[in-house]
Write an enzyme that holds these catalytic residues in place. Structure first.
Site, short mmCIF file in Angstrom:
data_model
loop_
_atom_site.label_atom_id
_atom_site.label_comp_id
_atom_site.label_asym_id
_atom_site.label_seq_id
_atom_site.Cartn_x
_atom_site.Cartn_y
_atom_site.Cartn_z
N LYS A 33 41.25 47.33 41.47
CA LYS A 33 42.56 47.96 41.26
C LYS A 33 42.46 49.26 40.47
CE LYS A 33 43.96 45.57 37.03
NZ LYS A 33 43.97 46.76 36.18
N THR A 34 41.61 49.29 39.46
CA THR A 34 41.47 50.51 38.67
C THR A 34 40.89 51.64 39.52
OG1 THR A 34 41.13 49.17 36.67
CG2 THR A 34 40.54 51.50 36.53
N ASP A 212 50.15 50.17 36.15
CA ASP A 212 49.05 49.20 36.21
C ASP A 212 49.53 47.86 35.64
OD1 ASP A 212 46.52 48.15 36.50
OD2 ASP A 212 45.75 49.02 34.64
N GLU A 213 48.87 46.77 36.03
CA GLU A 213 49.17 45.42 35.51
C GLU A 213 50.66 45.12 35.59
OE1 GLU A 213 46.82 43.47 35.00
OE2 GLU A 213 45.09 44.46 34.11
N GLN A 243 47.98 36.34 38.61
CA GLN A 243 47.42 36.52 37.27
C GLN A 243 48.52 36.75 36.22
OE1 GLN A 243 43.44 38.59 37.04
NE2 GLN A 243 44.08 39.37 39.04
N ARG A 599 36.69 34.83 36.50
CA ARG A 599 35.85 35.58 35.55
C ARG A 599 34.37 35.44 35.92
NH1 ARG A 599 39.08 38.77 34.94
NH2 ARG A 599 40.18 37.51 36.45
#
Length: 669
Positions: A33-34, A212-213, A243, A599
């Site tokens: 995503k970044t 973002d997020e 998430q 993770r």
């Protein structure tokens, strides 16, 4: 020139090169995503759709904003300095420094009150006007923040005590020309809503907006950004409903589902290719999260194959912890598959770290606790151990002094000095001096009574540990009679923190019972010897090369080659609180488990146990329903370890029972 087709997969390329109108990018864990955000900024600049100063990018931490700016800088060079990449609060601060005087209330030289300032002001207001509220300043701060985040509230009509204190607090802030962090958001939103000139000024300034997020935004944050995006609708939000794990901080998952309702022409793009985890790990993650009803369907995939996810079931929690640490030793030292720093143990709550710290220290495995102190360094544990040390060794003056001061007993420094003068003259120990308190001059009667009560308490406590089967029960009674629990409840302003401190002491009690059940030397002295050996801080402090112990919440945004998810029992994960609430709470717990799974890069170990030592007895535990969901992925291998004789199964499913019976048969049970 950047070769976007080469650098990006097809979904990422679509997101980066879609220019006009609202876009929602569902970015699964590890899907880049970044990269999408930074490359889109570069694309807008390189292709001439916007100048750097016409781009607004918002994320949730200063660290993330800085990292994003550095990554954009590597793509577009010095032009990155003109892009406004910031947090919500930094953006609002920029707006208010320019336009707050338009409110007619504040001046642009306002100051920002941090948490310490807020608590001081709230304490002052309560003390002067509302002495018997029943609320601590910290709790009142939380309630005030909740009021401010509810943008549709009508506080003027309410005579509720909380609203009266809120209004007094707000009136004081205005008179001091001060804003708290909630005000930065709220006043900016109100400026945009109530002053069309200012709203249009900022809406026209930023031609493209990226958030973002997005799953972590509150209702206020979404409404605030809508005000400057609604004219051109050139807004891209990047997030993942799977998430959303911060509802307790105000994150509103409904923002995701309302985006298409508010921006009716929104284009939806899903990033489902994962670049972090093996397909087997992703299969487990997909199998778990698809049980949630409130989500947008998506399935993570990766063309990288790996080993199956291992699920290990043990008879006891102690067997679980010992085997996990042994597995880490085997993987790092013997097989050399990983470094210690490649490995993380992720647990549901901070107090879960205790048993893994014990075994890591006993086996000389270096570790670091992230987001919390080492278990035996926590204040309440240091003092609880002092109470135990005095029972074993009354000559331990340092522990005696700690006991005298926690909780405070009205025995001040002057009294301590007079006792020290007496014992020095008589050449006796501090403990003997306490027993001769009646013979020491100028000791206040209140202090004498407190010392005599403490000496009586020591005798009672010794009886507890001699007579009671459960040392956890003995410690509980000891701490209660000593007033430790009551003192924690009164001195810790935030109820949840007080509960955690008391829970830590109870966890120490469970450690006592486990020691008693496994050790030939069933004495408090033996337990304290063990604690002394494993409490050598050289093992864990000052070394980067160690395994990581942390909560799942703290692990968000991180990744590790080898992840271990222990203690997967009902009431721990999912938490007892979520079980007692509703399906919405369970769904958030499931999302938290999904975050934990994703993770892991190469290896994932999930563990649970069937019996827990509570007050000297093994109590049957129900294995987390999330394990049942994980094993349906067909990407797991289940193992049963430990002594399964006389096991009580608790409603675990038939397949698992059958497997355990086979093991019992092979053992000749």
């Amino acid at each position: 020139m950047i070769d976007y087709r080469k650098e990006l997969n097809s979904q990422q390329y679509e997101a980066v090169t879609t220019i006009w109108g609202p876009i929602f990018v569902f970015a699964g864990a590890g899907s880049g995503k970044t990269k999408v955000l930074t490359y889109r900024i570069a694309y807008l600049i390189e292709k001439g759709y916007a100048s750097p100063s016409e781009i607004l990018g918002i994320t949730f931490t200063n660290k993330a904003a800085k990292e994003m700016k550095e990554r954009v800088g590597r793509l577009v060079g010095n032009k990155a300095s003109d892009i406004f990449l910031s947090t919500f609060h930094s953006f609002c601060l920029k707006v208010l420094r320019e336009d707050i005087e338009k409110t007619g209330i504040y001046h642009n030289n306002f100051v920002i009150y941090d948490e310490t300032d807020q608590l001081s002001l709230i304490t002052k207001i309560i003390k002067e006007n509302y002495a018997d509220t029943g609320y601590s300043p910290r709790e009142m701060k939380r309630l005030i923040s909740h009021i401010k985040s509810n943008i549709d509230r009508k506080e003027k009509d309410s005579d509720d005590l909380v609203y009266r204190i809120y209004r007094a607090y707000q009136k004081s802030l205005i008179s001091y020309n001060a804003l708290d962090f909630d005000d930065l958001l709220l006043i900016t939103y109100r400026l945009f809503k109530e002053n069309e000139e200012i709203r249009k000024k900022w809406a026209s300034k930023f031609k493209f907006i990226m958030i973002d997020e997005f799953q972590d935004t509150s209702l206020l944050q979404f409404n605030l950004i809508y005000e400057i995006a609604k004219d051109h609708e050139n807004i891209m939000v990047v997030g993942d409903d799977d998430q959303t794990i911060y509802s307790w901080r105000g994150a509103n998952i409904d923002n995701i589902f309302n985006f298409e309702k508010i921006f009716k022409k929104a284009k939806i793009i899903k990033l489902e290719r994962n670049y972090r985890s093996t397909q087997e790990i992703l299969n487990v993650a997909n199998s778990v999260i698809e049980k949630n009803i409130k989500r947008t369907p998506k399935k993570l995939w990766n063309d990288q194959k790996g080993e199956k996810v291992e699920i290990r079931i043990y008879q006891t929690e102690e067997e679980e912890a010992e085997d996990i640490i042994s597995e880490i030793f085997k993987q790092v030292v013997i097989k050399k598959n990983f470094k210690f720093s490649d490995i993380a143990i992720l647990y549901r709550a901070n107090h879960n770290s205790r048993i893994f710290e014990e075994y890591a220290r006993l086996k000389q495995i270096p570790y670091k606790v992230v987001g919390g102190k080492d278990f035996y360094s926590r204040k309440e544990i240091v003092y609880a151990l002092s109470y135990l040390k005095v029972l074993v060794n009354p000559l331990d003056t340092l522990s005696l002094i700690r006991v005298l001061e926690y909780p405070p007993k009205g025995i001040g420094e002057v009294t301590i000095n007079r006792i020290n003068e007496y014992i020095k003259e008589k050449k006796i120990s501090f403990f003997e001096g306490l027993n001769q308190i009646d013979f020491i001059n100028n000791i206040p009667d209140r202090a004498k009574r407190a010392i005599k009560e403490l000496l009586d308490l020591f005798n009672i406590a010794k009886e507890y540990f001699d007579r009671l089967e459960s040392w956890q029960d003995a410690l509980d009674r000891y701490m209660s009679l000593a007033g430790v629990y009551d003192y924690i409840k009164v001195s810790e302003k935030e109820k949840s923190k007080a509960e955690k401190r008391i829970l830590n002491i109870k966890e120490l009690g469970r450690s006592l019972d486990l020691f008693k059940s496994r050790s030939k030397n069933k004495s408090l002295k033996g337990f304290l010897d063990m604690i002394s050996l494993i409490s050598d801080s050289d093992i864990s402090k000052g070394k980067k090369e160690g395994i990581t112990l942390m909560t799942v919440h703290a692990s968000k945004g991180l990744e590790f080659p080898f992840v271990i998810l222990p203690l997967m029992v009902d009431g721990n994960f999912p938490s007892r609180k979520s079980i007692e609430e509703d399906e919405k709470a369970i769904e958030e717990e499931r999302r938290l488990f999904y975050v934990a799974i994703t993770r892991a890069k190469r290896k994932l170990l999930i563990t649970a146990f069937l019996n827990k030592m509570i007050r000297g007895n093994f109590i049957p535990q129900e294995i987390s329903p999330f394990i049942e969901e994980a094993k349906k992925s067909n990407a797991v291998e289940i193992k049963f370890l430990g002594e399964f004789k006389n096991n009580r199964y608790n409603k675990f499913d038939r397949e698992l029972k059958s497997k355990i019976k086979d093991i019992l048969s092979s053992l000749g049970d």
